[in-house]
Every structure is written in structure tokens, then in C-alpha cells.
Scaffold this motif. Structure first.
Motif, PDB file in Angstrom:
ATOM      1  N   SER A 197      68.530  15.856 -34.544  1.00 35.93           N
ATOM      2  CA  SER A 197      69.227  16.729 -35.492  1.00 35.93           C
ATOM      3  C   SER A 197      68.892  16.410 -36.953  1.00 35.93           C
ATOM      4  N   TYR A 198      68.037  15.423 -37.185  1.00 34.12           N
ATOM      5  CA  TYR A 198      67.671  15.049 -38.554  1.00 34.12           C
ATOM      6  C   TYR A 198      67.168  16.269 -39.317  1.00 34.12           C
ATOM      7  N   GLN A 199      67.664  16.453 -40.543  1.00 31.30           N
ATOM      8  CA  GLN A 199      67.280  17.602 -41.360  1.00 31.30           C
ATOM      9  C   GLN A 199      66.025  17.278 -42.183  1.00 31.30           C
ATOM     10  N   VAL A 200      64.929  17.913 -41.819  1.00 30.55           N
ATOM     11  CA  VAL A 200      63.656  17.721 -42.512  1.00 30.55           C
ATOM     12  C   VAL A 200      63.704  18.406 -43.879  1.00 30.55           C
ATOM     13  N   ARG A 201      63.119  17.790 -44.876  1.00 30.07           N
ATOM     14  CA  ARG A 201      63.096  18.344 -46.232  1.00 30.07           C
ATOM     15  C   ARG A 201      61.736  18.965 -46.531  1.00 30.07           C
ATOM     16  N   ASP A 202      61.708  19.827 -47.544  1.00 26.19           N
ATOM     17  CA  ASP A 202      60.452  20.440 -47.967  1.00 26.19           C
ATOM     18  C   ASP A 202      59.446  19.347 -48.329  1.00 26.19           C
ATOM     19  N   GLY A 203      58.244  19.457 -47.796  1.00 25.13           N
ATOM     20  CA  GLY A 203      57.205  18.484 -48.111  1.00 25.13           C
ATOM     21  C   GLY A 203      57.148  17.291 -47.183  1.00 25.13           C
ATOM     22  N   ASP A 204      58.137  17.140 -46.310  1.00 25.64           N
ATOM     23  CA  ASP A 204      58.127  16.008 -45.375  1.00 25.64           C
ATOM     24  C   ASP A 204      56.929  16.101 -44.429  1.00 25.64           C
ATOM     25  N   GLU A 205      56.312  14.957 -44.160  1.00 27.37           N
ATOM     26  CA  GLU A 205      55.184  14.901 -43.235  1.00 27.37           C
ATOM     27  C   GLU A 205      55.654  14.383 -41.885  1.00 27.37           C
ATOM     28  N   ILE A 206      55.279  15.098 -40.844  1.00 26.58           N
ATOM     29  CA  ILE A 206      55.684  14.761 -39.484  1.00 26.58           C
ATOM     30  C   ILE A 206      54.444  14.512 -38.655  1.00 26.58           C
ATOM     31  N   GLU A 207      54.419  13.409 -37.932  1.00 22.92           N
ATOM     32  CA  GLU A 207      53.268  13.123 -37.086  1.00 22.92           C
ATOM     33  C   GLU A 207      53.693  12.370 -35.823  1.00 22.92           C
ATOM     34  N   VAL A 208      52.802  12.378 -34.850  1.00 19.58           N
ATOM     35  CA  VAL A 208      53.041  11.667 -33.598  1.00 19.58           C
ATOM     36  C   VAL A 208      52.571  10.224 -33.765  1.00 19.58           C
ATOM     37  N   ARG A 209      53.346   9.287 -33.250  1.00 19.07           N
ATOM     38  CA  ARG A 209      52.960   7.874 -33.307  1.00 19.07           C
ATOM     39  C   ARG A 209      51.610   7.678 -32.612  1.00 19.07           C
ATOM     40  N   SER A 210      50.839   6.738 -33.106  1.00 19.66           N
ATOM     41  CA  SER A 210      49.487   6.498 -32.572  1.00 19.66           C
ATOM     42  C   SER A 210      49.487   6.291 -31.068  1.00 19.66           C
ATOM     43  N   ARG A 211      50.430   5.501 -30.564  1.00 16.88           N
ATOM     44  CA  ARG A 211      50.453   5.176 -29.144  1.00 16.88           C
ATOM     45  C   ARG A 211      50.891   6.353 -28.275  1.00 16.88           C
ATOM     46  N   SER A 212      51.406   7.418 -28.928  1.00 11.85           N
ATOM     47  CA  SER A 212      51.898   8.575 -28.176  1.00 11.85           C
ATOM     48  C   SER A 212      50.948   9.769 -28.216  1.00 11.85           C
ATOM     49  N   LYS A 213      49.855   9.642 -28.964  1.00 12.27           N
ATOM     50  CA  LYS A 213      48.978  10.792 -29.177  1.00 12.27           C
ATOM     51  C   LYS A 213      48.180  11.214 -27.945  1.00 12.27           C
ATOM     52  N   GLN A 214      48.120  10.354 -26.943  1.00 13.22           N
ATOM     53  CA  GLN A 214      47.372  10.704 -25.734  1.00 13.22           C
ATOM     54  C   GLN A 214      48.281  11.123 -24.584  1.00 13.22           C
ATOM     55  N   LEU A 215      49.564  11.323 -24.872  1.00 15.12           N
ATOM     56  CA  LEU A 215      50.482  11.774 -23.832  1.00 15.12           C
ATOM     57  C   LEU A 215      50.070  13.160 -23.351  1.00 15.12           C
ATOM     58  N   ALA A 216      50.068  13.338 -22.046  1.00 14.20           N
ATOM     59  CA  ALA A 216      49.625  14.612 -21.465  1.00 14.20           C
ATOM     60  C   ALA A 216      50.463  15.783 -21.950  1.00 14.20           C
ATOM     61  N   ILE A 217      51.780  15.581 -22.089  1.00 14.71           N
ATOM     62  CA  ILE A 217      52.663  16.682 -22.495  1.00 14.71           C
ATOM     63  C   ILE A 217      52.305  17.173 -23.898  1.00 14.71           C
ATOM     64  N   VAL A 218      51.865  16.247 -24.766  1.00 18.31           N
ATOM     65  CA  VAL A 218      51.489  16.608 -26.138  1.00 18.31           C
ATOM     66  C   VAL A 218      50.169  17.370 -26.143  1.00 18.31           C
ATOM     67  N   LEU A 219      49.173  16.831 -25.481  1.00 21.43           N
ATOM     68  CA  LEU A 219      47.844  17.439 -25.463  1.00 21.43           C
ATOM     69  C   LEU A 219      47.868  18.827 -24.822  1.00 21.43           C
ATOM     70  N   GLU A 220      48.615  18.963 -23.726  1.00 23.05           N
ATOM     71  CA  GLU A 220      48.705  20.255 -23.041  1.00 23.05           C
ATOM     72  C   GLU A 220      49.449  21.280 -23.882  1.00 23.05           C
ATOM     73  N   SER A 221      50.518  20.833 -24.543  1.00 20.41           N
ATOM     74  CA  SER A 221      51.308  21.759 -25.354  1.00 20.41           C
ATOM     75  C   SER A 221      50.533  22.260 -26.567  1.00 20.41           C
ATOM     76  N   VAL A 222      49.840  21.336 -27.255  1.00 27.14           N
ATOM     77  CA  VAL A 222      49.062  21.716 -28.450  1.00 27.14           C
ATOM     78  C   VAL A 222      47.932  22.671 -28.083  1.00 27.14           C
ATOM     79  N   ALA A 223      47.331  22.462 -26.916  1.00 31.12           N
ATOM     80  CA  ALA A 223      46.209  23.305 -26.483  1.00 31.12           C
ATOM     81  C   ALA A 223      46.663  24.659 -25.941  1.00 31.12           C
ATOM     82  N   SER A 224      47.939  24.790 -25.662  1.00 32.38           N
ATOM     83  CA  SER A 224      48.462  26.032 -25.094  1.00 32.38           C
ATOM     84  C   SER A 224      48.375  27.190 -26.087  1.00 32.38           C
ATOM     85  N   GLY A 225      48.052  28.364 -25.563  1.00 29.67           N
ATOM     86  CA  GLY A 225      47.985  29.553 -26.415  1.00 29.67           C
ATOM     87  C   GLY A 225      49.259  30.370 -26.349  1.00 29.67           C
ATOM     88  N   GLU A 226      50.312  29.775 -25.794  1.00 29.33           N
ATOM     89  CA  GLU A 226      51.575  30.486 -25.586  1.00 29.33           C
ATOM     90  C   GLU A 226      52.275  30.837 -26.893  1.00 29.33           C
TER      91      GLU A 226
END
Length: 204
Positions: free
Chosen positions: A131-160
């Protein structure tokens, strides 16, 4: 099917709409209400219409609890401008909503879990509060150790879905920036949302 998925589809069936625009939604195959024989949908009263609008908006963002949703409404009404537009802006500023918009998770439910498990950095700091409220200009990224998670890679590649204009996102780096809070017309809802009816519901 997991309990989380069952819950998601129950919301679709109860409201009679494909809330997230997903191909797997049971509403695509069956328009009737829940139950073996379905249910005839009665004409709703003004209160019923307002309640349904609230349930639809709450459900879309991962079925937010009533206390948390009402708190957002109170904050939206306190701010200057249109309360309905303010409410949409606050909902889209939720960290789990931003994760969903950047396509780092396939559903709002998965986005909430993804944040809760500590896979997300905001301005370089690990955050696990959906529920954290993101502010204008905030940068959001996936942690290095989580970038190879299948759920992330499949979701980003999805054309849905596409990433909306109010969020910048680098699919290769899995890093994005929240540019601004959107107006209702900017948000890519698969179904019509009516925050004005939600305001009427709470103003009764």
C-alpha cells in the motif's frame, strides 16, 4: 486452481464482468451469475449501483480491504480537486498497482505478493508494503536476485497489457519511474470504472 485464483474469479463472476480483461476469466465463457444454474440479475437500486461500483474498484486493485479503501477515499476527499479523480490517483500510486502496471506481475494479487516478499526496490531501498504511496519521480526496480524469477520474465514478455504513459519502464533492466498520478481517462481499465458513484456511496 489456487485459492488466490479462485477468489479472483469469484469477484469476476459476482460482478458479471471480466474485471482484469484476462482470457482465462470464466465470464468469457459464461455470462450467467454464480451457481449451477446461474442467477437472474435484478435491476439494482441507486444504492446497489453505487455499491457495485465500489466493489468493482476495490476488486480491481486486488480486493483491497474496506478499512484501507475507505481511508483512501477520506484522503481523496480531503485533497483539492475532484474526489473521484483523486481517488484514482491514490489507487494508482499504490506500490503493488505500480508493479502491476509495469507488467512485473501478471495480476494485482501477484503484484501484492511480489512486493510483500521483498522483491522490489524504491529509490534503491527495499520495500515490502504493497500500500506504500509512490511519489512522482520515484524509481522502482526489481532486486538483482529476483530478476530471473519466471513469473517476472513471463509477465514482462506477455503481450496481454501495455505499460501506461504515466509510468516509464525499461523492460531489459526491469526498472521504471513513476512519472505522475493519472486521471481516470489515462488508466487502462478493461471495464468502465465509475469513481463518482463510489464518492456518492461514501457521501450518503
Amino acid at each position: 486452481m489456487t485459492k488466490r485464483a479462485e477468489s479472483k474469479y469469484k469477484i469476476n463472476r459476482r460482478l458479471g464482468v471480466n474485471l482484469w480483461g484476462r482470457a482465462k476469466s470464466p465470464v468469457n465463457k459464461r455470462e450467467g451469475g454464480p451457481g449451477q444454474h446461474g442467477q437472474r440479475r435484478k435491476k439494482l437500486s441507486d444504492y446497489g449501483v453505487q455499491l457495485q461500483a465500489k466493489q468493482k474498484l476495490k476488486g480491481y486493485y486486488g480486493n483491497i480491504g474496506e478499512r484501507a479503501f475507505r481511508k483512501l477515499y477520506v484522503e481523496a476527499s480531503r485533497r483539492k480537486g475532484d474526489t473521484g479523480e483523486n481517488l484514482i490517483g491514490l489507487l494508482e500510486r499504490r506500490l503493488d498497482a505500480v508493479i502491476y502496471r509495469t507488467k512485473l506481475a501478471p495480476t494485482p494479487f501477484a503484484a501484492r505478493q511480489f512486493v510483500s516478499h521483498g522483491h522490489v526496490l524504491v529509490n534503491g531501498k527495499r520495500l515490502n508494503i504493497p500500500s506504500y504511496q509512490v511519489r512522482d519521480g520515484d524509481e522502482i526496480e526489481v532486486r538483482s536476485r529476483s530478476k530471473q524469477l519466471a513469473i517476472v520474465l513471463e509477465s514482462v514478455a506477455s503481450g496481454e497489457r501495455d505499460v501506461p504513459e504515466y509510468i516509464e519502464f525499461d523492460a531489459k533492466a526491469l526498472k521504471g519511474r513513476f512519472v505522475r498520478a493519472p486521471k481516470l481517462a489515462d488508466v487502462p481499465y478493461p471495464v468502465q470504472m465509475e469513481p463518482n458513484l463510489v464518492v456518492e456511496f461514501y457521501s450518503r
